[in-house]
Scaffold this active site. Sequence first.
Site, PDB file in Angstrom:
ATOM      1  N   ILE A  32       0.821  -1.211   0.000  1.00  0.00           N
ATOM      2  CA  ILE A  32       0.000   0.000   0.000  1.00  0.00           C
ATOM      3  C   ILE A  32       0.860   1.268   0.000  1.00  0.00           C
ATOM      4  O   ILE A  32       0.385   2.343  -0.378  1.00  0.00           O
ATOM      5  CB  ILE A  32      -0.948  -0.029   1.222  1.00  0.00           C
ATOM      6  CG1 ILE A  32      -2.182   0.828   0.999  1.00  0.00           C
ATOM      7  CG2 ILE A  32      -0.229   0.335   2.513  1.00  0.00           C
ATOM      8  CD1 ILE A  32      -3.279   0.592   2.027  1.00  0.00           C
ATOM      9  N   GLU A  95       6.492  -4.758  10.963  1.00  0.00           N
ATOM     10  CA  GLU A  95       5.287  -4.067  11.468  1.00  0.00           C
ATOM     11  C   GLU A  95       4.052  -4.954  11.419  1.00  0.00           C
ATOM     12  O   GLU A  95       3.143  -4.782  12.223  1.00  0.00           O
ATOM     13  CB  GLU A  95       5.038  -2.794  10.642  1.00  0.00           C
ATOM     14  CG  GLU A  95       6.132  -1.746  10.834  1.00  0.00           C
ATOM     15  CD  GLU A  95       5.954  -0.529   9.925  1.00  0.00           C
ATOM     16  OE1 GLU A  95       5.113  -0.583   9.008  1.00  0.00           O
ATOM     17  OE2 GLU A  95       6.676   0.455  10.138  1.00  0.00           O
ATOM     18  N   VAL A  96       3.995  -5.866  10.466  1.00  0.00           N
ATOM     19  CA  VAL A  96       2.838  -6.761  10.334  1.00  0.00           C
ATOM     20  C   VAL A  96       3.330  -8.179  10.631  1.00  0.00           C
ATOM     21  O   VAL A  96       4.222  -8.692   9.940  1.00  0.00           O
ATOM     22  CB  VAL A  96       2.224  -6.679   8.922  1.00  0.00           C
ATOM     23  CG1 VAL A  96       1.059  -7.668   8.795  1.00  0.00           C
ATOM     24  CG2 VAL A  96       1.763  -5.259   8.610  1.00  0.00           C
ATOM     25  N   HIS A 100       5.834 -11.994   5.520  1.00  0.00           N
ATOM     26  CA  HIS A 100       5.680 -11.551   4.138  1.00  0.00           C
ATOM     27  C   HIS A 100       7.048 -11.291   3.540  1.00  0.00           C
ATOM     28  O   HIS A 100       7.920 -10.714   4.193  1.00  0.00           O
ATOM     29  CB  HIS A 100       4.815 -10.285   4.042  1.00  0.00           C
ATOM     30  CG  HIS A 100       5.173  -9.231   5.038  1.00  0.00           C
ATOM     31  ND1 HIS A 100       4.805  -9.307   6.357  1.00  0.00           N
ATOM     32  CD2 HIS A 100       5.890  -8.086   4.918  1.00  0.00           C
ATOM     33  CE1 HIS A 100       5.275  -8.255   7.012  1.00  0.00           C
ATOM     34  NE2 HIS A 100       5.943  -7.503   6.153  1.00  0.00           N
TER      35      HIS A 100
HETATM   36  P1  AMP Z   1       7.006  -4.846   7.488  1.00  0.00           P
HETATM   37  O1  AMP Z   1       7.498  -3.555   8.057  1.00  0.00           O
HETATM   38  O2  AMP Z   1       8.080  -5.703   6.890  1.00  0.00           O
HETATM   39  O3  AMP Z   1       6.131  -5.613   8.480  1.00  0.00           O
HETATM   40  O4  AMP Z   1       6.099  -4.449   6.253  1.00  0.00           O
HETATM   41  C1  AMP Z   1       4.728  -4.226   6.322  1.00  0.00           C
HETATM   42  C2  AMP Z   1       4.330  -3.698   4.982  1.00  0.00           C
HETATM   43  O5  AMP Z   1       2.926  -3.832   4.845  1.00  0.00           O
HETATM   44  C3  AMP Z   1       4.658  -2.211   4.783  1.00  0.00           C
HETATM   45  O6  AMP Z   1       5.512  -2.072   3.650  1.00  0.00           O
HETATM   46  C4  AMP Z   1       3.288  -1.570   4.564  1.00  0.00           C
HETATM   47  O7  AMP Z   1       3.323  -0.515   3.619  1.00  0.00           O
HETATM   48  C5  AMP Z   1       2.463  -2.747   4.087  1.00  0.00           C
HETATM   49  N1  AMP Z   1       1.028  -2.641   4.327  1.00  0.00           N
HETATM   50  C6  AMP Z   1       0.404  -2.276   5.472  1.00  0.00           C
HETATM   51  N2  AMP Z   1      -0.929  -2.345   5.320  1.00  0.00           N
HETATM   52  C7  AMP Z   1      -1.156  -2.782   4.046  1.00  0.00           C
HETATM   53  C8  AMP Z   1      -2.334  -3.065   3.280  1.00  0.00           C
HETATM   54  N3  AMP Z   1      -3.573  -2.911   3.799  1.00  0.00           N
HETATM   55  N4  AMP Z   1      -2.185  -3.488   2.009  1.00  0.00           N
HETATM   56  C9  AMP Z   1      -0.953  -3.636   1.477  1.00  0.00           C
HETATM   57  N5  AMP Z   1       0.191  -3.400   2.143  1.00  0.00           N
HETATM   58  C10 AMP Z   1       0.097  -2.977   3.420  1.00  0.00           C
END
Ligand code: AMP
Length: 116
Positions: A32, A95-96, A100
Amino acid sequence: MENSCLFCRIVAGEIPATIVHRTDTTLAFRDIDPKAPTHVLVIPVAHHADVVALAADPAAAADVLAAAAEVAAIEGLTADGFRVIFNTGRHGGQEVFHVHAHVVGGAPLGPMLARS
Ligand code: AMP
Ligand code: ZN
């Protein structure tokens, strides 16, 4: 599926995403907030919190890597190269907490890490 997990909810279709590739065990969608001309996230359909948990499921790990390579080909990144990144834990900037692979490319990406 974990109800509180953002990426499980994308798998379930509860939150929209721009899907670029899908298999029975993986999903790939555009980040995103892209950090490069091409920035796609590749996830296992099954919830694994991070790359350590993913490594404990070798079949899922192999499927994620194969999907990352497929995405690179679909996005036209294979010839010039690209980067696959698993941010992990606090120091890794994760962060998530649904593992991924970031597939990034489409331009020279510079040094692997910014020097602080
Ligand atoms: P990380 O910091 O490796 O956990 O990356 C999390 C990624 O998820 C970041 O690059 C965000 O921009 C991406 N992200 C967060 N919410 C969404 C969403 N709803 N759809 C697509 N990407 C997302
Ligand atoms: Zn999840």
